[in-house]
Design an enzyme around this catalytic site. Sequence first.
Site, mmCIF file in Angstrom:
data_model
loop_
_atom_site.group_PDB
_atom_site.id
_atom_site.type_symbol
_atom_site.label_atom_id
_atom_site.label_comp_id
_atom_site.label_asym_id
_atom_site.label_seq_id
_atom_site.Cartn_x
_atom_site.Cartn_y
_atom_site.Cartn_z
ATOM 1 N N THR A 157 -4.741 -6.280 13.123
ATOM 2 C CA THR A 157 -4.085 -7.317 12.326
ATOM 3 C C THR A 157 -2.677 -6.876 11.951
ATOM 4 O O THR A 157 -2.459 -5.722 11.588
ATOM 5 C CB THR A 157 -4.878 -7.597 11.032
ATOM 6 O OG1 THR A 157 -6.269 -7.767 11.347
ATOM 7 C CG2 THR A 157 -4.374 -8.851 10.345
ATOM 8 N N CYS A 160 16.313 0.938 22.393
ATOM 9 C CA CYS A 160 16.587 2.374 22.543
ATOM 10 C C CYS A 160 17.887 2.801 21.868
ATOM 11 O O CYS A 160 18.009 3.937 21.396
ATOM 12 C CB CYS A 160 16.614 2.743 24.022
ATOM 13 S SG CYS A 160 15.016 2.531 24.849
ATOM 14 N N TYR A 197 -13.311 -9.642 12.497
ATOM 15 C CA TYR A 197 -13.963 -8.334 12.664
ATOM 16 C C TYR A 197 -14.691 -7.961 11.369
ATOM 17 O O TYR A 197 -14.409 -6.947 10.718
ATOM 18 C CB TYR A 197 -12.960 -7.247 13.047
ATOM 19 C CG TYR A 197 -12.232 -7.521 14.342
ATOM 20 C CD1 TYR A 197 -12.775 -7.142 15.572
ATOM 21 C CD2 TYR A 197 -11.011 -8.180 14.337
ATOM 22 C CE1 TYR A 197 -12.115 -7.401 16.761
ATOM 23 C CE2 TYR A 197 -10.346 -8.451 15.534
ATOM 24 C CZ TYR A 197 -10.904 -8.064 16.728
ATOM 25 O OH TYR A 197 -10.249 -8.333 17.902
ATOM 26 N N TYR A 227 -8.673 8.038 13.920
ATOM 27 C CA TYR A 227 -7.376 7.544 13.460
ATOM 28 C C TYR A 227 -7.388 7.315 11.949
ATOM 29 O O TYR A 227 -6.495 7.779 11.229
ATOM 30 C CB TYR A 227 -6.986 6.243 14.173
ATOM 31 C CG TYR A 227 -5.886 5.534 13.425
ATOM 32 C CD1 TYR A 227 -4.577 5.985 13.516
ATOM 33 C CD2 TYR A 227 -6.175 4.470 12.560
ATOM 34 C CE1 TYR A 227 -3.566 5.375 12.782
ATOM 35 C CE2 TYR A 227 -5.168 3.863 11.827
ATOM 36 C CZ TYR A 227 -3.869 4.321 11.941
ATOM 37 O OH TYR A 227 -2.881 3.735 11.188
ATOM 38 N N CYS A 241 10.546 0.915 19.012
ATOM 39 C CA CYS A 241 9.875 1.284 20.269
ATOM 40 C C CYS A 241 8.779 0.262 20.551
ATOM 41 O O CYS A 241 7.585 0.560 20.520
ATOM 42 C CB CYS A 241 9.310 2.702 20.175
ATOM 43 S SG CYS A 241 8.909 3.436 21.780
ATOM 44 N N ASP A 273 -2.543 6.081 16.836
ATOM 45 C CA ASP A 273 -2.808 4.669 17.088
ATOM 46 C C ASP A 273 -1.941 4.215 18.257
ATOM 47 O O ASP A 273 -1.327 5.022 18.949
ATOM 48 C CB ASP A 273 -2.530 3.830 15.840
ATOM 49 C CG ASP A 273 -1.047 3.805 15.472
ATOM 50 O OD1 ASP A 273 -0.259 4.621 16.008
ATOM 51 O OD2 ASP A 273 -0.662 2.946 14.647
ATOM 52 N N CYS A 316 17.193 3.943 18.381
ATOM 53 C CA CYS A 316 16.091 4.882 18.187
ATOM 54 C C CYS A 316 16.583 6.272 17.794
ATOM 55 O O CYS A 316 17.457 6.837 18.466
ATOM 56 C CB CYS A 316 15.263 4.971 19.472
ATOM 57 S SG CYS A 316 13.812 6.042 19.306
ATOM 58 N N TRP A 362 0.814 -1.217 0.000
ATOM 59 C CA TRP A 362 0.000 0.000 0.000
ATOM 60 C C TRP A 362 0.851 1.272 0.000
ATOM 61 O O TRP A 362 0.330 2.360 -0.165
ATOM 62 C CB TRP A 362 -0.961 -0.003 1.186
ATOM 63 C CG TRP A 362 -0.346 -0.437 2.484
ATOM 64 C CD1 TRP A 362 0.280 0.342 3.401
ATOM 65 C CD2 TRP A 362 -0.334 -1.771 2.996
ATOM 66 N NE1 TRP A 362 0.710 -0.426 4.455
ATOM 67 C CE2 TRP A 362 0.339 -1.734 4.247
ATOM 68 C CE3 TRP A 362 -0.824 -2.990 2.539
ATOM 69 C CZ2 TRP A 362 0.533 -2.869 5.034
ATOM 70 C CZ3 TRP A 362 -0.623 -4.113 3.312
ATOM 71 C CH2 TRP A 362 0.044 -4.053 4.546
ATOM 72 N N ARG A 363 2.152 1.126 0.177
ATOM 73 C CA ARG A 363 3.049 2.283 0.075
ATOM 74 C C ARG A 363 3.642 2.429 -1.323
ATOM 75 O O ARG A 363 4.242 3.448 -1.635
ATOM 76 C CB ARG A 363 4.188 2.157 1.087
ATOM 77 C CG ARG A 363 3.732 2.261 2.533
ATOM 78 C CD ARG A 363 4.903 2.164 3.493
ATOM 79 N NE ARG A 363 4.459 2.270 4.879
ATOM 80 C CZ ARG A 363 5.270 2.158 5.937
ATOM 81 N NH1 ARG A 363 6.560 1.930 5.753
ATOM 82 N NH2 ARG A 363 4.790 2.264 7.163
ATOM 83 N N GLU A 378 -5.655 0.586 5.697
ATOM 84 C CA GLU A 378 -5.815 1.003 7.088
ATOM 85 C C GLU A 378 -6.937 0.230 7.784
ATOM 86 O O GLU A 378 -6.817 -0.119 8.958
ATOM 87 C CB GLU A 378 -6.087 2.507 7.159
ATOM 88 C CG GLU A 378 -4.879 3.380 6.850
ATOM 89 C CD GLU A 378 -3.747 3.176 7.843
ATOM 90 O OE1 GLU A 378 -4.005 2.764 8.983
ATOM 91 O OE2 GLU A 378 -2.587 3.432 7.471
#
Length: 367
Positions: A57, A215, A96, A134, A207, A152, A218, A38-39, A51
Amino acid sequence: MRKQHTPLQLPHTDILPEIVEPLLTWYRGQSTLRCLPWREEVTPYHTWISEIMLQQTRASAVIPYYTRFLEVLPDIASLARCDDELLMKLWQGLGYYSRARNLKKAACQIVEDFGGQMPADFAALLALPGIGRYTASAIGSIAFGLPLPAVDGNILRVTMRILQCNEDIAQLSVRRAVEDALAPHYPSGDDAGALNQAFMDLGATICLPHGAPHCALCPLGRLCLAHAAGSAEQLPIKVKKTKRRIEQKTVLVLRQGRALALMKRPEKGLLAGLWELPNLAGHLTGEELREWLAARGLCACTITRLPDARHIFSHVEWQMQGWEVELGSPEAVVAEDDSPLVWASPEELADTYSIPSAFQYFLHQKS
């Protein structure tokens, strides 16, 4: 007179303007590590479908469903006119199922109200079925470049750690406070969507929840107050919901030759309108099952106990025991409400009928 509620104020929000550039720079430098379909071709429709599928999921699990869905329903118009049974079959396994129904409802509304084009407006997106704050923010930022933080679990976790904030992220007021705190610092254009996806990737790869975050890797490590205080693993705070209700069920795999008995669930409630294996409340003994079959005039050639299974929904847990029954006269089979069951061939199970994952376990058991 209605009492005015003061918006929740988060601590240390003066840090937030400083996180934008490091996060965007990191995202652009590592984006090839998370190649998601999707990108690759960003459109409002692609962003919307992905989304909705990504709710509850994992991305890796969504990819084959996303690809198959777009092959059959490549645009909003095709989704709006899609047959309900086909839609449920395309969604089978994602769970769902109300998400899929709302997709079609929203597609019909987009066709009727916006000429088949997704609106580039937060309020209009929010008014569509199945789209919350969202999702409206994610579509608005990624597809239209609107400066909207898509709050989110990833954004909540990252923000709570950066700010070393002990507020309960399960509370709606905390989500809105994070949204309000981030919104003034969000860029427009391509950077808006990139920043939201940077948060998503940071939360998915560095994260992390449920254990030690990485960390040392990051890009926000020097700014993170929880990292400095050694409290990253204790954050965020999320108060557990009330305990799930337990329901016991006896699931019946009724066979006649190659045909399998199915029944349709009610149009409202859990798994509304989907096909399922016949099932009874409680855990029946073998003798009780024989009595149930005999009371309906069914001739059982063999009755075999299957391994137990458990399926967890958001508020309910099904504890299921299964029985496989070879029948001699399927025409006599009726459900408890006297509606005939449907007999499906293996080919129809594969191509036509959508069976929720709660029952898939019993379909793959060998008696």
